[in-house]
Design an enzyme around this catalytic site. Structure first.
Site, mmCIF file in Angstrom:
data_model
loop_
_atom_site.group_PDB
_atom_site.id
_atom_site.type_symbol
_atom_site.label_atom_id
_atom_site.label_comp_id
_atom_site.label_asym_id
_atom_site.label_seq_id
_atom_site.Cartn_x
_atom_site.Cartn_y
_atom_site.Cartn_z
ATOM 1 N N GLU A 289 -84.783 55.519 -56.881
ATOM 2 C CA GLU A 289 -84.586 56.649 -57.633
ATOM 3 C C GLU A 289 -83.042 57.005 -57.538
ATOM 4 O OE1 GLU A 289 -86.661 57.143 -59.651
ATOM 5 O OE2 GLU A 289 -88.287 56.029 -58.791
ATOM 6 N N HIS A 292 -80.861 54.921 -59.793
ATOM 7 C CA HIS A 292 -80.836 55.711 -61.272
ATOM 8 C C HIS A 292 -79.879 56.557 -61.529
ATOM 9 C CE1 HIS A 292 -84.084 53.319 -62.735
ATOM 10 N NE2 HIS A 292 -84.915 53.613 -61.968
#
Length: 816
Positions: A289, A292
Site C-alpha cells: 500500500e 501505491h
C-alpha cells in the site's frame, strides 16, 4: 445502474475539469442513514453532462444557484444541463450506511456494542458516500467536514482537526481520484508516532486495543523502513502529509491505498498467535500500500484497464522492498508458494486475459479482471523486466514517469516511453509477448548424452515468442547444487550440466512466469532429494511444478500426495507447510482423490510431526492447525479444548479453539450448544463469524438449510458472516446431505445480485459453489448459467472459474 463505459468517461473528461470538492458528512442521524452535502466547483466546455450519486433520498440539487429537479435521478446518474464555463453544484442527500464493505460501511462490534464506520470508494462506490464525477481521470482536491458523536475519532485523506466537540475539519488534499477518498470515523483506539517529518498513526476497534498495543511497534518499524527505502528509490518524498493506517472491521480487500489514510482488514491486528509467515504477509501488505502512494495515488491510471500496472508494481515492490527494508526475509518464498500459484491458476482458466488489456471494458467488467494475473503475473513480469533492463534503467523510467505526471493521470504507454528515454530498447515486442498476450509457456527439460535441453512451448490458443531469463539448478545424489544462468530465446536451448545429475530444476530461482515440468529421472529421484534441497524458493518451484502437472492430469495425484507426505516431516517453512495443507484441502482430498484413506494418512503424518517439531515455532503452529483441520480423533480434539494433551508450545487461544471447534462440528462430535458455549467464551465480532462457519458445517439438515437461507436470501447479513456461511457449507464427507443444494445453487444464486452489490456478489457466489460435486452435470449446469446474460457478470465469472477447476478435477479422475 449502468456501469460507466470508457467512451462515456472520455467524453465527460474532455468536457469537464473539476476544481474542488467540499463534502460535509453528518454521522449523527442514526443507525441507518447519514447526511451528505457535496459542493463541486468545475468548468465545462459542453452544456450538458451528469453527476453520479446513489442516495437513499436525494433532498436537493442546486446548479449555479438554480434548483435542479431531483426526479431526474436515474440509476445513480443525474443529468446536468445549462452548464456554464464555470459552475458550482450543490447536492444534498441522505445516504445509506452499507454492510457489504463498500460505500460508508457501518459495523457494530459484538464485543462491546460500539459502532465504527469507514469509507471505501473503490471501484464505483464513491457515489454511495458523496456526489461526484466518478471516474479516475477527473481528479480534484477535497475538503471534508464531518459531524460525529463527540467521543469519536475522525481521520481521512487530509489532516483532521476537531474544531468543536463532534465537529471535524480535514485539510485540503492534493488532487485525488474519486476512488481514493476515505473517511474513518468511530471510537477507534489510536497510537501515534512520527518518522522523517511524517506524522504516523495506527487505529483499530477498542476491543482490539491490547492487540494493537502489542503489534504497533512492528507495524511502525515496517512503515519507517519502507518510507526510507522508497524515498531513496524514487528520489521523491511522500507527498500526502500524515500517514494513518486504519485497521477496520469487515473489510473486503486486504487493504486499500487511500492517500494519507490506508485502510486494512483488522484481522491483521493479531489477537491470537500467528506464524512468522503471517507476520511477513502483513508487512508486505503494508509495503504494497505504501508503494501505491507513489504509483497509483500520485500518478493514477486514466482508465481501469491500467489498474494492473498499479497492482503489479505494488506487488513487485512489496516483495522487493520488504526484503531490503524489513526484518522479514521469506518474501520471495511466499511469492513462489502462494501469490504465484494464485496467478498461475488464473492464467490457465477460460477467463484468462492479458496483463495489460485494451481500454474496451466498462468499469465493472474491468473489476472482473482484478485477479491473480493483475497482481502476481504482472509482478513476476516486472521483476523479469527489471532484471532485463537493469535496475538503473528500470528505476530511471519509473522516477521520470512519477515526476512527469505528478498528481495527474497516465497510461502504460506513457511509462514505456519513459523507460525508452532511459535507455530501454525493444519494449514494444516485449510488452506484446508478456503483457498483451494471455497464457503462459511450458518449460520442460530433457536429458541428452552430454547435458540437457530446455524446451519452450507456448499455449496453442495464445502463441507468442516469450524470452525467459532464468537459472537452471542441478542436484547430485548428495544434494549438492550446481546452477547455470540461461536465456531461453528459442523453442530449444542446450544447457551445459552433467547429465548424471539426479534432479534438474528449470527456473530454480523462480525468476520467470511459466509452467515447469521435470523430467522422469528427476521425478523418480525427487522423494529422496527433496529433504536435501535447502533453498525455500527452489522447493516452491518444485511443488508448483507438481501441483500444476497434477492439475493438468499429467501426473498421478497420488504421486502429488506422496510429495506432500514426503515434505511435511522435515519442512522448515511455515509458509510451505500451510501451502501443502491448503493444496490438500482444496485440490486433493475429495477433489482429485477420494477423501479417505488419504485424509487419515495426512492426519497420521501431522500427528507424528507434532512429536518432533520445534516447540513454540511457527512450523509447530502450522502443523497443529493442520492436525486440527484433518484429524477425526474427536476425543483428542475435545481434550485440546479442555486443556488436555495440548502439545507443549501450542497455546489454545481463541482462533485455534475455533479451528478445533470447526472440525468437531464437521465430525458431528458437537452441536449447537457447544458452538454457543464457545461463542460465549469469545463474544467478539470475530467469534460471531467463526460460529457462523461452525454452524454451517454441522452435518444436520436444519444447519444446512439455515446456512443456505443466509447465503441466498439474507440481504442484511454482514459480509464476513456471509462468507463464513459459504465456507462452512460444503464438505466431501457431507455430499449426501448437501446433494439437493447443488441444483439449488444454480437456481438461487443468480438472485443474490438483487440482495447485494459490488465485491460481495462475486465473492459469495464463488464461496457457495458446490466445489466437491465432481460431476459432468454440474459443469453443464454451470455452462448454462454462464451463458445467461441476465445473470450478473460477477456471478458468471465466479461460476466460470469454479467450473474450470471442476473440469480439471474430472479430467484428473478420468486419467487416474
Amino acid at each position: 445502474m449502468p456501469s460507466l463505459t470508457v467512451d462515456g468517461a472520455r467524453t465527460r473528461a474532455a468536457a469537464l475539469s473539476v476544481q474542488s470538492y467540499d463534502v460535509d458528512l453528518d454521522l449523527t442521524q442514526g443507525e441507518r442513514t447519514f447526511g451528505s452535502t457535496t459542493t463541486i466547483r468545475f468548468s465545462a466546455t459542453d452544456s450538458s453532462s451528469w453527476v453520479d450519486v446513489k442516495p437513499d433520498e436525494l433532498i436537493s440539487v442546486t446548479l449555479n444557484g438554480t434548483a435542479v429537479d431531483v426526479a431526474g435521478l436515474n440509476d445513480g446518474r443525474l443529468e446536468l444541463t445549462g452548464l456554464q464555463p464555470e459552475n458550482e453544484l450543490v447536492v444534498v442527500t441522505s445516504m445509506l450506511y452499507s454492510h457489504d464493505g463498500e460505500g460508508l460501511h457501518r459495523a457494530v462490534d459484538a464485543a462491546d456494542g460500539l459502532a465504527y464506520t469507514y469509507a471505501m470508494s473503490f471501484l464505483d462506490a464513491g457515489p454511495r458516500i458523496f456526489a461526484c464525477f466518478d471516474q479516475p481521470d477527473l481528479k480534484a482536491p477535497y475538503r471534508f467536514k464531518v459531524t460525529a458523536p463527540e467521543e469519536w475519532l475522525v481521520l481521512g485523506n487530509g489532516a483532521a482537526t476537531q474544531v468543536s466537540p463532534g465537529r471535524w475539519e480535514l485539510a485540503e488534499t492534493k488532487p485525488l481520484s474519486t476512488y481514493f477518498v476515505t473517511v474513518v470515523a468511530g471510537p477507534y483506539h489510536q497510537i501515534t508516532d512520527a518518522h522523517d517529518g511524517i506524522a504516523l498513526s495506527v487505529v483499530s476497534r477498542q476491543s482490539l486495543k491490547d492487540a494493537l498495543e502489542r503489534e504497533a511497534a512492528d507495524i511502525f518499524e515496517v512503515t519507517k523502513g519502507s518510507f526510507d527505502a522508497y524515498h531513496r528509490m524514487f528520489g521523491y518524498r511522500y507527498p500526502f502529509g500524515d500517514y494513518h493506517q486504519a485497521f477496520v472491521p469487515e473489510f473486503n480487500a486486504g487493504a486499500m491505498e487511500n492517500p494519507g489514510c490506508v485502510t486494512f482488514r483488522d484481522q491483521m491486528v493479531f489477537r491470537s498467535a500467528v506464524t512468522d509467515g503471517e507476520r511477513s504477509q502483513r508487512a508486505r501488505t503494508i509495503v504494497h500500500e505504501m508503494a501505491h502512494q507513489w504509483f497509483g495515488d500520485t500518478v493514477t491510471m486514466k482508465w481501469w484497464n491500467d489498474l494492473w500496472l498499479n497492482e503489479s508494481f505494488a506487488e513487485y515492490m512489496a516483495h522487493r522492498v520488504s526484503t531490503e527494508a524489513t526484518r522479514y526475509s521469506d518474501n520471495w518464498i511466499d511469492f513462489a508458494y502462494m501469490r504465484k500459484w494464485w496467478g498461475l491458476q488464473a492464467d490457465q482458466r477460460s477467463s484468462t486475459h492479458p496483463v495489460a488489456a485494451d481500454a474496451v471494458k466498462d468499469a465493472l467488467a474491468s473489476l472482473d479482471d482484478f485477479d491473480g494475473i493483475s497482481y502476481a503475473k504482472g509482478a513476476a513480469v516486472l521483476k523479469q523486466l527489471a532484471a532485463y533492463l537493469g535496475d538503473d534503467v528500470f528505476l530511471a523510467g519509473v522516477n521520470a514517469h512519477i515526476a512527469a505526471n505528478e498528481f495527474g493521470n497516465a497510461t502504460f504507454a506513457d511509462l514505456v516511453a519513459k523507460w525508452t528515454e532511459a535507455g530501454a530498447v525493444g519494449l514494444d515486442d516485449w510488452a506484446q509477448a508478456w503483457l498483451r498476450t494471455p497464457g503462459l509457456d511450458t518449460i520442460s527439460v530433457s536429458r541428452t548424452a552430454t547435458g540437457f535441453k530446455l524446451h519452450r512451448k507456448a499455449p496453442e490458443a495464445y502463441p507468442a515468442a516469450r524470452p525467459h531469463k532464468l537459472t537452471v539448478g542441478g542436484y547430485d545424489a548428495e544434494g549438492r547444487r550446481t546452477t547455470v544462468d540461461v536465456l531461453i530465446d528459442a523453442d530449444e536451448v542446450d544447457v551445459d550440466l552433467d547429465p548424471s545429475l539426479a534432479v534438474v530444476i528449470p527456473d530454480a530461482g523462480d525468476d520467470s512466469w511459466a509452467k515447469i515440468r521435470l523430467d522422469s529421472v528427476s521425478l523418480e529421484n525427487l522423494a529422496a532429494l527433496l529433504p536435501k534441497i535447502e533453498d525455500g524458493v527452489t522447493r516452491a518451484v518444485i511443488l508448483n511444478s507438481v501441483r500444476d502437472a497434477v492439475a493438468d492430469a499429467e501426473l498421478d495425484p497420488r504421486t502429488g500426495f506422496d510429495v506432500v507426505l514426503g515434505m511435511l516431516p522435515t519442512e522448515t517453512s511455515d509458509i510451505a507447510v500451510g501451502t501443502l495443507l491448503n493444496w490438500s484441502n482444496t485440490h486433493l482430498l475429495g477433489v482429485y482423490l477420494p477423501y479417505e484413506p488419504y485424509r487419515g494418512q495426512l492426519a497420521d503424518v501431522l500427528s507424528a510431526r507434532l512429536e518432533t517439531v520445534e516447540t513454540g515455532s511457527s512450523v509447530q503452529l502450522s502443523v497443529a492447525r493442520g492436525f486440527a483441520r484433518f484429524s477425526d480423533d474427536a476425543a483428542r480434539l475435545q481434550g485440546w479444548l479442555a486443556g488436555d494433551g495440548v502439545p507443549d508450545g501450542v497455546t489454545m487461544d481463541a482462533d485455534l479453539r475455533w479451528i478445533v471447534t470447526l472440525q468437531l462440528a464437521r465430525l458431528g462430535a458437537i452441536g449447537e450448544a457447544e458452538i454457543d458455549a464457545e461463542l460465549a467464551r469469545d463474544s467478539s465480532s470475530e467469534g460471531i463469524v467463526h460460529a457462523t462457519r461452525c454452524r454451517a458445517a454441522l452435518p444436520t439438515a436444519a444447519a444446512k438449510e439455515r446456512a443456505w437461507t443466509q447465503i441466498t436470501t439474507d440481504a442484511d447479513i454482514a459480509n464476513y458472516e456471509l462468507y463464513a456461511a459459504a465456507e462452512g457449507f460444503w464438505h466431501p464427507t457431507q455430499a449426501e446431505l448437501t446433494a439437493s443444494y447443488v441444483d439449488r445453487f444454480f437456481a438461487e444464486i443468480p438472485g443474490t445480485e438483487k440482495l447485494r452489490s459490488g465485491w460481495v456478489v462475486g465473492t459469495s457466489a464463488q464461496g457457495a459453489f458446490p466445489r466437491y460435486a465432481i460431476e459432468q452435470r454440474v459443469v453443464d449446469r454451470a455452462a448454462d448459467l454462464i451463458a445467461d446474460e441476465s445473470v450478473a457478470a460477477a456471478i458468471r465469472r465466479a461460476v466460470g472459474d469454479r467450473a474450470d477447476d471442476l473440469k480439471r478435477a474430472l479430467a484428473v479422475r478420468s486419467a487416474f
